[in-house]
Motif scaffolding. Sequence first.
Motif, PDB file in Angstrom:
ATOM      1  N   ASP A 215     -17.094  72.284  -8.878  1.00  0.00           N
ATOM      2  CA  ASP A 215     -18.383  72.982  -8.805  1.00  0.00           C
ATOM      3  C   ASP A 215     -18.700  73.535  -7.427  1.00  0.00           C
ATOM      4  OD1 ASP A 215     -18.797  72.564 -11.485  1.00  0.00           O
ATOM      5  OD2 ASP A 215     -20.093  70.822 -11.225  1.00  0.00           O
ATOM      6  N   GLY A 216     -17.671  73.837  -6.655  1.00  0.00           N
ATOM      7  CA  GLY A 216     -17.875  74.658  -5.473  1.00  0.00           C
ATOM      8  C   GLY A 216     -18.045  73.970  -4.144  1.00  0.00           C
ATOM      9  N   ILE A 217     -18.130  72.626  -4.102  1.00  0.00           N
ATOM     10  CA  ILE A 217     -18.396  72.007  -2.797  1.00  0.00           C
ATOM     11  C   ILE A 217     -17.231  72.188  -1.835  1.00  0.00           C
ATOM     12  CG2 ILE A 217     -20.037  70.351  -3.749  1.00  0.00           C
ATOM     13  CD1 ILE A 217     -17.849  68.188  -3.408  1.00  0.00           C
ATOM     14  N   TRP A 218     -16.007  72.103  -2.339  1.00  0.00           N
ATOM     15  CA  TRP A 218     -14.829  72.270  -1.471  1.00  0.00           C
ATOM     16  C   TRP A 218     -14.612  73.739  -1.143  1.00  0.00           C
ATOM     17  CZ3 TRP A 218     -13.873  67.781   0.426  1.00  0.00           C
ATOM     18  CH2 TRP A 218     -14.055  66.636  -0.358  1.00  0.00           C
ATOM     19  N   ALA A 219     -14.851  74.602  -2.123  1.00  0.00           N
ATOM     20  CA  ALA A 219     -14.739  76.038  -1.865  1.00  0.00           C
ATOM     21  C   ALA A 219     -15.734  76.471  -0.801  1.00  0.00           C
ATOM     22  CB  ALA A 219     -14.963  76.818  -3.160  1.00  0.00           C
ATOM     23  N   SER A 220     -16.941  75.893  -0.838  1.00  0.00           N
ATOM     24  CA  SER A 220     -17.954  76.226   0.175  1.00  0.00           C
ATOM     25  C   SER A 220     -17.519  75.747   1.553  1.00  0.00           C
ATOM     26  CB  SER A 220     -19.292  75.594  -0.195  1.00  0.00           C
ATOM     27  OG  SER A 220     -19.800  76.132  -1.393  1.00  0.00           O
ATOM     28  N   ARG A 221     -16.911  74.571   1.618  1.00  0.00           N
ATOM     29  CA  ARG A 221     -16.439  74.060   2.913  1.00  0.00           C
ATOM     30  C   ARG A 221     -15.387  75.001   3.510  1.00  0.00           C
ATOM     31  NH1 ARG A 221     -17.266  70.631   7.411  1.00  0.00           N
ATOM     32  NH2 ARG A 221     -15.260  70.493   8.439  1.00  0.00           N
ATOM     33  N   LEU A 222     -14.429  75.410   2.696  1.00  0.00           N
ATOM     34  CA  LEU A 222     -13.408  76.323   3.207  1.00  0.00           C
ATOM     35  C   LEU A 222     -14.027  77.663   3.576  1.00  0.00           C
ATOM     36  CD1 LEU A 222     -10.534  77.005   3.915  1.00  0.00           C
ATOM     37  CD2 LEU A 222     -10.061  77.418   1.485  1.00  0.00           C
ATOM     38  N   TRP A 223     -14.964  78.138   2.755  1.00  0.00           N
ATOM     39  CA  TRP A 223     -15.651  79.382   3.088  1.00  0.00           C
ATOM     40  C   TRP A 223     -16.360  79.260   4.430  1.00  0.00           C
ATOM     41  CZ3 TRP A 223     -20.796  80.220   4.120  1.00  0.00           C
ATOM     42  CH2 TRP A 223     -21.168  81.564   4.287  1.00  0.00           C
TER      43      TRP A 223
END
Length: 311
Positions: free
Chosen positions: A103-111
């Motif tokens: 649900d995006g928490i890791w994608a947000s960190r990389l972003w």
Amino acid sequence: MTGFLVGPSDLRVRATHGPVVILDATVELAKPARDGDHRSAPGLAGWAEAHIPGSRHADLLHDLSDPEAGYHFARLDAPVLAGRLAELGVHEGVPVVTYDRADGIWASRLWWLLDWLGLEACVLDGGLRAWQSEGFPVERAVLSPRAVSSSRAVSSSRVDVGFGAGPDSARYGRWVGRADVEAWLAGRVDATVVCALDPAAFAGEVPTRYSRRGHIPGTGNVPARSLLGPDGRFRPEPELRDLLGDLLDDPAPIWLYCGGGISATTLGLALRALGREDVAVYDGSLEEWSADPALPLDRGRALPLDPGWAG
């Protein structure tokens, strides 16, 4: 909510008609069974089971974090991080799309890391679940046992890749450290400090992965997952503005933290997408803070409309 997010259909078009780097940032992070129970593993095996065609796995746990920091997921120096990203195919001028299976928490960190370096990047709204829900295909990969069970050590070498190497290459103001938060607690710095954990974790009502339960005194609580709908995608912009209105209108800089500097970036992404530029993440978050028994922690839930998070 435009610019920082991309939908599955738009990503499909980008991947078909132009160069784009797609990175799966998933980390497997187990729910703690007791205080101090921190169990995590790279998401490489899950990526191999099903991933967006043409994507690569980005290892936030090891390759893209500083092993010498004393806490998980610490950011690398900008030039070292740039070199690591270049090994994943990231180059200046080529957009990057990050996604995950959580649900995006890791994608947000990389972003957040990519944006810090000034690179063009966005997050796949809803991640792999959204991609598959629209009927788009996934691929499988065969990994060697060694690739699944081990990760190479992060090199400290600085690689000239054309970005992230100069003194002005990393955007100022994206991070704060322990000393900054201590100065805020002492009243020497003006900021609005907010925890992105769920209310039970904020209140210290459930086991924590870290040394002690609770939250930094005087901070507010806006759970990152409250910004997402049941499908894992960000809520519509009007709903987000209602949820985040007090922060959007706050005159002070906004500092965000959570357990390990991950969920905080999801809240940070939403605030940035809604127009707040002066948003920073406390990278060490509660893992670093709770490890020092001399630093205070409070328990109890935040009041729904409590303005006290501004200190």
